[in-house]
Design an enzyme around this catalytic site. Sequence first.
Site, mmCIF file in Angstrom:
data_model
loop_
_atom_site.group_PDB
_atom_site.id
_atom_site.type_symbol
_atom_site.label_atom_id
_atom_site.label_comp_id
_atom_site.label_asym_id
_atom_site.label_seq_id
_atom_site.Cartn_x
_atom_site.Cartn_y
_atom_site.Cartn_z
ATOM 1 N N ASP A 125 0.810 -1.222 0.000
ATOM 2 C CA ASP A 125 0.000 0.000 0.000
ATOM 3 C C ASP A 125 0.842 1.271 0.000
ATOM 4 O O ASP A 125 0.302 2.378 0.015
ATOM 5 C CB ASP A 125 -0.929 0.013 1.216
ATOM 6 C CG ASP A 125 -2.092 -0.959 1.079
ATOM 7 O OD1 ASP A 125 -2.294 -1.475 -0.038
ATOM 8 O OD2 ASP A 125 -2.785 -1.209 2.080
ATOM 9 N N ARG A 130 2.404 3.216 10.712
ATOM 10 C CA ARG A 130 1.685 2.066 11.261
ATOM 11 C C ARG A 130 1.796 2.155 12.774
ATOM 12 O O ARG A 130 2.878 2.259 13.323
ATOM 13 C CB ARG A 130 2.295 0.757 10.752
ATOM 14 C CG ARG A 130 1.746 -0.501 11.390
ATOM 15 C CD ARG A 130 0.308 -0.747 11.035
ATOM 16 N NE ARG A 130 0.117 -1.051 9.625
ATOM 17 C CZ ARG A 130 -1.066 -1.317 9.082
ATOM 18 N NH1 ARG A 130 -2.151 -1.316 9.849
ATOM 19 N NH2 ARG A 130 -1.189 -1.556 7.773
ATOM 20 N N LYS A 213 -9.827 -11.172 4.064
ATOM 21 C CA LYS A 213 -8.631 -10.410 4.428
ATOM 22 C C LYS A 213 -8.583 -10.074 5.915
ATOM 23 O O LYS A 213 -7.501 -9.998 6.502
ATOM 24 C CB LYS A 213 -8.572 -9.124 3.609
ATOM 25 C CG LYS A 213 -7.324 -8.281 3.905
ATOM 26 C CD LYS A 213 -7.279 -7.018 3.080
ATOM 27 C CE LYS A 213 -6.062 -6.175 3.458
ATOM 28 N NZ LYS A 213 -5.959 -4.924 2.679
ATOM 29 N N PHE A 252 -16.283 -4.694 11.737
ATOM 30 C CA PHE A 252 -14.999 -4.079 12.077
ATOM 31 C C PHE A 252 -14.368 -3.426 10.845
ATOM 32 O O PHE A 252 -13.842 -2.315 10.913
ATOM 33 C CB PHE A 252 -14.073 -5.155 12.653
ATOM 34 C CG PHE A 252 -12.668 -4.694 12.941
ATOM 35 C CD1 PHE A 252 -12.360 -4.117 14.160
ATOM 36 C CD2 PHE A 252 -11.651 -4.868 12.007
ATOM 37 C CE1 PHE A 252 -11.057 -3.703 14.443
ATOM 38 C CE2 PHE A 252 -10.356 -4.459 12.277
ATOM 39 C CZ PHE A 252 -10.059 -3.870 13.501
ATOM 40 N N ASP A 257 -12.998 1.344 7.270
ATOM 41 C CA ASP A 257 -13.196 2.164 6.076
ATOM 42 C C ASP A 257 -13.661 3.570 6.464
ATOM 43 O O ASP A 257 -13.221 4.570 5.883
ATOM 44 C CB ASP A 257 -14.226 1.521 5.152
ATOM 45 C CG ASP A 257 -13.723 0.239 4.516
ATOM 46 O OD1 ASP A 257 -12.547 -0.122 4.743
ATOM 47 O OD2 ASP A 257 -14.503 -0.415 3.801
#
Length: 366
Positions: A125, A130, A213, A252, A257
């Site tokens: 990505d 992170r 995923k 979740f 999103d």
Amino acid sequence: SSRVYNLAVRPWSSCFLSRQARQYHVTTDSLVIEYTMSLREDFISKYGDVVQPLFQKSDPGLAPVTKRLEEILQYNTVGGKMNRGCAVVHTAQLLGSPDSFHAAVLGWCIEILQGFLLVADDIMDNSDLRRGKQCWYKRVGMTAINDSFLLESCVFELLKTHLSEEKYYVKCLELFLDVTRKTEFGQALDLEVESLDFSEYSMERYDSIVIYKTAYYSFYLPVALAMHLTGRDSDQELECARKILIKIGHYFQVQDDYLDCYGDPEVIGKVGTDIQEKKCSWLFLTALNLVTVEDKKILLGSYGKDDEVSVNTVKDIYIKYELRQKYLDYSAATYESICLDIENDKSGLPAQIFQDFLDQIHKRSK
């Protein structure tokens, strides 16, 4: 020789807690549900004993890599919310298991698996942050690709080292293999989206992406491992648990999103890029079903472009069609629907397993 591990972690974060021990703190935007400090601290305290064999059994010729492995594990495994790992311990306790160490082993294996997936995901990505810090590949370069493989190998080495003599070892091993495969297929589905025409975007595709995923490894895996550990793993029990947990996992990801667009980067630990990356996201799909023909042209002409004007154009359309409120309506309805599923569950498993998972994520801000 004993090793000292740097286990400094973030301030207390939202997690699981037994009903008797819960403390509710009403804030302006959410109900925060916290773990008991003792459960999380106990899980963290076992980290050194769990990972120690990775370094004791190493070939002397691999010493430089082994030393590097300690840093890879430390940076990418320790320091997150650790909800998945703690969930194994919490679920095992609810199912009556006295074996807290082996529950912690399984929990740390999930956290290491998570580290492997996130290191790889950040590379694919092209992410910058992170968990509020620089992505691993930004620190070390493309060596991070092989580092992610090292993390994955640690999962199966630790399972063999700690659990090979246990009767549930093969079940846990097969579950990790199966769920890892499902997650990688889900990632492949997600990556394919970038090359698709918008006409191929659909809620059906979205559902497949998020279930494979995210939902399997984040929600089903922790509970199913605890079920194998405690012997509460009949086909009926596992299937009933899977159905509820996959729904929670889907919820979740829809939250993720939403937070990618509307979350505070200081809180969620990263800057959202779903619009720029042309993600098949819940917000975008929902907007597509609401917009006029004219606004659809504007939306499709701006989505997936990495410039501020295009991103703001997409966000303006989200505002025009009240996507925030659409999400809040979805969230309330989904929460009630899953609560009803939990209430009607016939598996005989403690309802608290599922309710605590659901309450943990409901109205979360990160």
